[in-house]
Write a protein that holds these residues in place. Structure first.
Motif, PDB file in Angstrom:
ATOM      1  N   LEU A 190      21.408  -1.614   4.792  1.00 44.10           N
ATOM      2  CA  LEU A 190      22.141  -2.831   5.162  1.00 44.10           C
ATOM      3  C   LEU A 190      21.522  -4.105   4.998  1.00 44.10           C
ATOM      4  CD1 LEU A 190      22.344  -1.137   8.751  1.00 44.10           C
ATOM      5  CD2 LEU A 190      24.207  -1.428   7.304  1.00 44.10           C
ATOM      6  N   GLY A 191      20.763  -4.291   4.228  1.00 43.04           N
ATOM      7  CA  GLY A 191      19.960  -5.720   3.819  1.00 43.04           C
ATOM      8  C   GLY A 191      18.701  -5.916   4.553  1.00 43.04           C
ATOM      9  N   MET A 192      18.312  -5.117   5.055  1.00 38.17           N
ATOM     10  CA  MET A 192      17.163  -5.303   5.858  1.00 38.17           C
ATOM     11  C   MET A 192      15.970  -4.967   4.868  1.00 38.17           C
ATOM     12  SD  MET A 192      17.930  -3.544   9.670  1.00 38.17           S
ATOM     13  CE  MET A 192      16.391  -4.426  10.437  1.00 38.17           C
ATOM     14  N   HIS A 193      14.600  -5.233   5.194  1.00 39.79           N
ATOM     15  CA  HIS A 193      13.568  -4.557   4.453  1.00 39.79           C
ATOM     16  C   HIS A 193      12.973  -3.581   4.956  1.00 39.79           C
ATOM     17  CE1 HIS A 193      13.788  -8.358   1.926  1.00 39.79           C
ATOM     18  NE2 HIS A 193      14.190  -8.905   3.314  1.00 39.79           N
ATOM     19  N   GLY A 194      13.387  -2.280   4.670  1.00 42.35           N
ATOM     20  CA  GLY A 194      12.770  -1.099   5.223  1.00 42.35           C
ATOM     21  C   GLY A 194      11.700  -0.542   4.647  1.00 42.35           C
ATOM     22  N   LEU A 195      10.546  -0.434   5.341  1.00 42.28           N
ATOM     23  CA  LEU A 195       9.276   0.025   5.106  1.00 42.28           C
ATOM     24  C   LEU A 195       8.785   1.489   5.584  1.00 42.28           C
ATOM     25  CD1 LEU A 195       7.078  -3.115   5.557  1.00 42.28           C
ATOM     26  CD2 LEU A 195       8.232  -2.455   3.631  1.00 42.28           C
ATOM     27  N   VAL A 196       8.468   2.219   4.942  1.00 42.83           N
ATOM     28  CA  VAL A 196       7.888   3.466   5.493  1.00 42.83           C
ATOM     29  C   VAL A 196       6.523   3.657   6.075  1.00 42.83           C
ATOM     30  CG1 VAL A 196       7.640   6.078   4.989  1.00 42.83           C
ATOM     31  CG2 VAL A 196       9.395   4.777   4.129  1.00 42.83           C
ATOM     32  N   TYR A 197       6.035   3.723   7.076  1.00 40.69           N
ATOM     33  CA  TYR A 197       4.709   3.791   7.600  1.00 40.69           C
ATOM     34  C   TYR A 197       4.195   4.944   7.226  1.00 40.69           C
ATOM     35  CZ  TYR A 197       1.074   3.509  11.084  1.00 40.69           C
ATOM     36  OH  TYR A 197      -0.161   3.348  11.419  1.00 40.69           O
ATOM     37  N   GLU A 201      -3.442   0.440   6.605  1.00 38.56           N
ATOM     38  CA  GLU A 201      -3.564  -0.274   5.530  1.00 38.56           C
ATOM     39  C   GLU A 201      -2.390  -0.352   4.676  1.00 38.56           C
ATOM     40  OE1 GLU A 201      -5.350   2.458   6.411  1.00 38.56           O
ATOM     41  OE2 GLU A 201      -7.245   1.680   7.083  1.00 38.56           O
ATOM     42  N   ALA A 202      -1.623   0.489   4.491  1.00 36.99           N
ATOM     43  CA  ALA A 202      -0.540   0.490   3.477  1.00 36.99           C
ATOM     44  C   ALA A 202       0.553  -0.428   4.344  1.00 36.99           C
ATOM     45  CB  ALA A 202       0.080   1.969   3.269  1.00 36.99           C
ATOM     46  N   LEU A 203       0.601  -0.316   5.598  1.00 38.47           N
ATOM     47  CA  LEU A 203       1.706  -1.303   6.273  1.00 38.47           C
ATOM     48  C   LEU A 203       1.331  -2.678   6.001  1.00 38.47           C
ATOM     49  CD1 LEU A 203       4.070  -1.852   8.147  1.00 38.47           C
ATOM     50  CD2 LEU A 203       2.582  -1.311  10.078  1.00 38.47           C
ATOM     51  N   GLU A 204       0.270  -3.070   6.306  1.00 35.05           N
ATOM     52  CA  GLU A 204      -0.099  -4.589   6.224  1.00 35.05           C
ATOM     53  C   GLU A 204       0.007  -4.948   4.721  1.00 35.05           C
ATOM     54  OE1 GLU A 204      -3.751  -5.848   7.971  1.00 35.05           O
ATOM     55  OE2 GLU A 204      -3.364  -4.725   9.896  1.00 35.05           O
ATOM     56  N   ALA A 205      -0.416  -4.063   3.903  1.00 42.22           N
ATOM     57  CA  ALA A 205      -0.140  -4.385   2.328  1.00 42.22           C
ATOM     58  C   ALA A 205       1.316  -4.901   2.201  1.00 42.22           C
ATOM     59  CB  ALA A 205      -0.638  -3.465   1.342  1.00 42.22           C
ATOM     60  N   ASP A 206       2.422  -3.659   2.418  1.00 45.85           N
ATOM     61  CA  ASP A 206       3.524  -3.961   2.414  1.00 45.85           C
ATOM     62  C   ASP A 206       4.236  -5.125   3.059  1.00 45.85           C
ATOM     63  OD1 ASP A 206       4.042  -1.688   0.993  1.00 45.85           O
ATOM     64  OD2 ASP A 206       4.686  -0.335   2.561  1.00 45.85           O
ATOM     65  N   LEU A 207       3.519  -5.617   4.157  1.00 44.96           N
ATOM     66  CA  LEU A 207       4.078  -6.628   5.038  1.00 44.96           C
ATOM     67  C   LEU A 207       3.665  -8.039   4.317  1.00 44.96           C
ATOM     68  CD1 LEU A 207       3.499  -5.663   8.924  1.00 44.96           C
ATOM     69  CD2 LEU A 207       5.803  -5.953   7.573  1.00 44.96           C
ATOM     70  N   ALA A 208       2.448  -7.831   3.802  1.00 45.26           N
ATOM     71  CA  ALA A 208       1.880  -9.268   3.020  1.00 45.26           C
ATOM     72  C   ALA A 208       2.708  -9.395   1.673  1.00 45.26           C
ATOM     73  CB  ALA A 208       0.462  -8.983   2.675  1.00 45.26           C
ATOM     74  N   ARG A 209       3.263  -8.442   1.414  1.00 43.44           N
ATOM     75  CA  ARG A 209       4.090  -8.524   0.100  1.00 43.44           C
ATOM     76  C   ARG A 209       5.330  -8.933   0.287  1.00 43.44           C
ATOM     77  NH1 ARG A 209       1.576  -3.717  -1.913  1.00 43.44           N
ATOM     78  NH2 ARG A 209       3.097  -2.455  -1.063  1.00 43.44           N
ATOM     79  N   LEU A 210       5.727  -9.039   1.539  1.00 46.37           N
ATOM     80  CA  LEU A 210       6.915  -9.660   2.103  1.00 46.37           C
ATOM     81  C   LEU A 210       6.800 -11.040   2.680  1.00 46.37           C
ATOM     82  CD1 LEU A 210       8.887  -6.557   3.597  1.00 46.37           C
ATOM     83  CD2 LEU A 210       9.511  -7.682   1.616  1.00 46.37           C
ATOM     84  N   GLY A 211       5.465 -11.591   2.444  1.00 42.75           N
ATOM     85  CA  GLY A 211       5.137 -12.709   2.999  1.00 42.75           C
ATOM     86  C   GLY A 211       5.068 -13.094   4.559  1.00 42.75           C
ATOM     87  N   VAL A 212       4.819 -11.645   5.052  1.00 38.87           N
ATOM     88  CA  VAL A 212       4.416 -11.588   6.672  1.00 38.87           C
ATOM     89  C   VAL A 212       3.075 -11.746   6.700  1.00 38.87           C
ATOM     90  CG1 VAL A 212       4.466 -10.306   8.519  1.00 38.87           C
ATOM     91  CG2 VAL A 212       6.545 -10.145   7.092  1.00 38.87           C
ATOM     92  N   GLU A 213       2.587 -12.797   7.573  1.00 39.21           N
ATOM     93  CA  GLU A 213       1.309 -13.159   7.907  1.00 39.21           C
ATOM     94  C   GLU A 213       0.722 -12.040   8.839  1.00 39.21           C
ATOM     95  OE1 GLU A 213       0.804 -17.098   9.049  1.00 39.21           O
ATOM     96  OE2 GLU A 213       1.838 -17.736   7.525  1.00 39.21           O
TER      97      GLU A 213
END
Length: 214
Positions: A190-197, A201-213
């Protein structure tokens, strides 16, 4: 796999404004075996027999999708199990299944105020009222979308659209985090950025790659 899509390094990082979280196994773990162990002595059945009866029936899905209400759910399970469960006793057994994930609690607190937070959960009224809503981080969510209220279960697109409408954000400005790959992939479609938890540690790395602080 830690994310349902890999950010394209050749494109500018998206401006993320909202983050949606699943509840079960992302914010709190849950163990349905607790329900079975608590109910088994009441109806003189083994937990294994109850698991087949309850989760082999259509009742849990009907309850989560809003097709039936709490009274109908309880009456249906009582008939299925051959025991008229007392409502208060049943609710205690049915809802005592959640255990907080401290790292997610801490992440939500860090994100609050800098991003808009939402919850998208396949759940039912009693789990929401006695488990999700009473969680100490629940007040951090600005928008809450529940399957039984939306009358749509993930990965149905309607549940994601309901959540997006509540925050009033474009899909591309939002992240959705779920432990089930198919549910994260549905958000991505649907155009969102779907991440699998798969872990903090992996979640924070995925968020950082999307520019999330984080």
């Amino acid at each position: 796999m830690t994310s349902s899509r890999t950010p394209d390094s050749s494109r500018p990082s998206p401006t993320i404004r909202g983050l949606f979280f699943d509840f079960g196994n992302v914010i709190c773990t849950f163990d349905n075996r607790r329900i079975l162990r608590a109910l088994a002595p009441l109806c003189e059945r083994t937990p294994e027999a109850l698991e087949t009866l309850i989760y082999g029936s259509s009742l849990p899905r009907a309850y989560e999708s809003g097709a039936i209400d709490s009274r109908t759910f309880l009456e249906g399970l009582s008939a299925l199990c051959g025991h008229a469960f007392d409502e208060a006793t049943f609710i205690r057994a049915f809802t005592d299944i959640f255990t907080p994930i401290p790292t997610t609690f801490a992440l939500l607190r860090r994100l609050k105020g800098r991003y808009r937070l939402g919850l998208i959960s396949n759940t039912n009224p009693w789990h929401f009222q006695h488990g999700i809503q009473t969680t100490e981080v629940f007040p951090l969510f600005e928008a809450v979308t529940l399957s039984h209220e939306a009358r749509a279960l993930k990965p149905d697109p309607r549940i994601y659209r309901d959540a997006l409408n509540k925050l009033g954000l474009d899909p591309g400005a939002c992240v959705f985090i779920d432990d089930i790959p198919a549910f994260a992939e549905a958000a991505t479609s649907l155009g969102m950025h779907g991440l699998v938890y798969t872990g903090p540690e992996a979640l924070e790395a995925d968020l950082a790659r999307l520019g999330v602080e984080v």
